[in-house]
Motif scaffolding. Sequence first.
Motif, mmCIF file in Angstrom:
data_model
loop_
_atom_site.group_PDB
_atom_site.id
_atom_site.type_symbol
_atom_site.label_atom_id
_atom_site.label_comp_id
_atom_site.label_asym_id
_atom_site.label_seq_id
_atom_site.Cartn_x
_atom_site.Cartn_y
_atom_site.Cartn_z
ATOM 1 N N SER A 50 -3.737 0.932 -3.541
ATOM 2 C CA SER A 50 -3.118 1.288 -2.265
ATOM 3 C C SER A 50 -4.192 1.533 -1.197
ATOM 4 O O SER A 50 -4.101 1.034 -0.074
ATOM 5 C CB SER A 50 -2.251 2.538 -2.467
ATOM 6 N N ARG A 109 1.309 3.929 -3.052
ATOM 7 C CA ARG A 109 0.951 5.336 -2.808
ATOM 8 C C ARG A 109 2.109 6.233 -3.272
ATOM 9 O O ARG A 109 1.905 7.232 -3.969
ATOM 10 C CB ARG A 109 0.650 5.552 -1.318
ATOM 11 N N SER A 160 0.834 -1.209 0.000
ATOM 12 C CA SER A 160 0.000 0.000 0.000
ATOM 13 C C SER A 160 0.871 1.262 0.000
ATOM 14 O O SER A 160 0.642 2.201 -0.755
ATOM 15 C CB SER A 160 -0.922 -0.027 1.226
ATOM 16 N N ALA A 210 -6.075 -1.702 -0.278
ATOM 17 C CA ALA A 210 -5.218 -2.541 0.581
ATOM 18 C C ALA A 210 -5.207 -1.987 2.002
ATOM 19 O O ALA A 210 -5.334 -2.731 2.984
ATOM 20 C CB ALA A 210 -3.801 -2.591 0.014
ATOM 21 N N GLU A 211 -5.083 -0.665 2.107
ATOM 22 C CA GLU A 211 -5.025 -0.028 3.423
ATOM 23 C C GLU A 211 -6.341 -0.245 4.187
ATOM 24 O O GLU A 211 -6.340 -0.587 5.375
ATOM 25 C CB GLU A 211 -4.767 1.474 3.222
#
Lengths: 373, 482
Positions: free
Chosen positions: A237, A219, A215, A240-241
């Motif tokens: 990203s 980013r 992530s 996933a976060e």
Amino acid sequence: MADVPVAPLSEKDAPKTFGERGASVPFTTAALMWARVRQRADIKELLVPGLANTRGIYVFEWVGIPTRFTLTLHDRLLHRAIAPEPAPTPTMIARIANRIALSGAAGPDVQAAAERRLKQAEDLALLARYTLTMRMIERTSGDGARTTVAELRTAPGQQRAKQLLSRIAARYNIPAQALQGRIDALGASLAEVGMPGMPTKAPVRLQLQQMGQMSRVLREWADEGKGESIVEARLISQVAEETCRLAEPLLAVVDDTTLDIDPLLRDWTSAERGLTAAVQRLAWILDGWDRLANMWVDVADKSATDQSNTLALMSYLLPMIPANELRPEEAAKWGELSKILYTQARNSETPPTGLFDLEMMLRLEGHRAREAS
Amino acid sequence: MTAVPVGSAAAPADVAAETAARAKALDDAKLQQIVSLLEAALERPDGATAKSMLDQLRPKLVEARPPRRINLRRLLCEPFEDMLVNGVTSGHLVGRIPRSAIMPVWDLFIERGNRQIIDRAQANPADKAAVAAALDNFVTVMKTELAEASAFATKGRSLLLRLGGETLGETHYLALEVMVSAVSIARQIAHLKSALPPKPIREFKDAHLNELAETLNQILKIAPDRISTALFVVMARMAEPWKIATVLETLAMTGRFKSSAGINEFSSAALVGRLETQVQAVQAFADKPPPGAGEGPASSGAAAASLAADAGSAIESLAGTREALEKAGSKAQLREVERARQRLREVVDAKIVDGAASAIVGAVARSGPAAAPLSSRPDSATLRNAELRAVALKRSSAYAGLLTLEGDVAENLRRATEGVEKAASELFGQIRRGRLQGAARDAARAHVMGNARLMEILAGPEKAEQLLMRGLEAMGEPLTAF
């Protein structure tokens, strides 16, 4: 049932529950690399995203797959093995896939990886049982009794642990044999997730750590404008976060329940139910991310163009959390992410053909071998 | 209670595997801390250990990308980083810089450069003015070194010795010339890199062509002899560098930049040089004894499979270069391309195609029940070797036509497929006669699967499934036995 192409997929058509989304299957056939299986009443369905270069998901009846795609030998066996099983879950699919891998159908490397995975699962279950046992002994013995792993490898050490557990069982009015059985069952169920104090980081925690790193990397990739797929990189990203964020309270359930051992011993049934539910939900939440992470690792040191193409492909297949699996306060954030996903109309530049693809088969087998390294 | 393993759940076989397993478990903060310590140690005289540890961490670094330390040496290399190649010590060095040249050139700069300017830039690598001054100093100092070396024979010999002695001195000397040329237009190269699409560039849009033309015109004004260097950088960033002639043609036709005939010659020479690098790399790889040779039978198969993939990239480059040179190159350059094709053909024939069928069939025989009792499992390393030889052969079939090897490849594939088929039939006969039970049955199943897997690579999954079904039928088992 006829095959049902649902294209293009919209937010409205998106699966509402994990069961509807289906469990990902580690196929090695190129066209099925992102496919999932689900149960609808008494039939199984194969969901294939990304076919025909669209954002749609094609739904095929499970029994008809071999006539639709040129499956690899491994996938022919996997297809047959899954068919008679009950409603698929990520844990069940992983178990079956490992069994097929052990046969050598995906080559010696994947076979060796499957053997490692089996050994690792046994070791982790053992460590989980050890950790639980030690925690019980430490918390419930007023004399601060401790037994080390090394001691437990000896007969006197095991005898001593048994005596201590018997004392604990008596204190909570549980037959000693039953307490041992409960610890064994819970250890097996917690092996993949692990718990605080275990000397080895469990696979689920490693996967979350890897997702966190991916992530961050994506980013930064998007912030630095490294390639064309900036929107996709940022989206992956964020998803996933957010997925990691959803996993946190579930890990906290596992950690708190196994740290605070008194309530667990007092109300074992309810605590165990809570733990099992948390473990199963974690498996659903993370299902599909190992393949995404592998796709990224494949191109992590490649050119920005290769990375952009892979990111575009990855964005097609993001394991979004189904709406009914979210709490109201989580739904808004995921709704925004879904909107970005479904308005991204870029096409994948590597549409799968449905034909036998030796290079892709070798690459996907490489992922399976890597996961267990 | 069952015995508990001590330490890690996994039991890595060697140090590298253990490092990889440990690295996998590192979180961001720990990884950054370790990398920062190792990078600082790199600069010390005993930096070799740190370098080897960083090499072992490389897969994790590629994946997790912790912030790296900026240092002056890395900044100095930025203008020519696209031209760096590994392990090239001879042949056409046009537009290429062997990586081995960096350290001797750097040491020379540290010794002869302005200490004050270098120290300021090393202490503050983020200070753009300080770094620019150091780069200017590098150009001034090295230009003087090169000029003196070309004017005085003793100075020339001394510089050659300093840069690499008998074996590498000349190569590194030529590399130094390209380095100086690139660093002298560092600003323009940096601008090109930021203005053009990320590499590998597949297409130049109109705006990109404008940026390219503007930068080339700028260089033409300040240092016309550096145009070729800028073009080498652009070519190194292109997916199909052989299309540079078309790019220059478009710029000329639209009046944006007019290159001289000499430039076209340079770019053609660079193409031939690039191709030669690839062929040399393929040859070097082919000549290298496989890691652990003599220890693991799978190593030769692994080398053949990797070689087949590398040769594929070189052949793609060869086809593109030949096409470009047929339009804009000289006859001599085309002859060089043909020589490169011949060399690739020899390597592919000798290392991948010739004897492939015998190696595959031989490995099946060695891992099979003819060599050992049916009750023992097939030797996995031998089987893996056969599998990788088959992968190499299949890969080579994709470009066999260009190397005029299609007949040999097809013949080897046919013989290998028939050989596996024959070995399988013998195996099934033994299984039928053997009335196997328990562990012997498991071992026989593994033999059947080994053959089926090989058949899948050679002839596809359909044939593999048929073979598997025949094997299971011989064992009296259903296909759902797995």
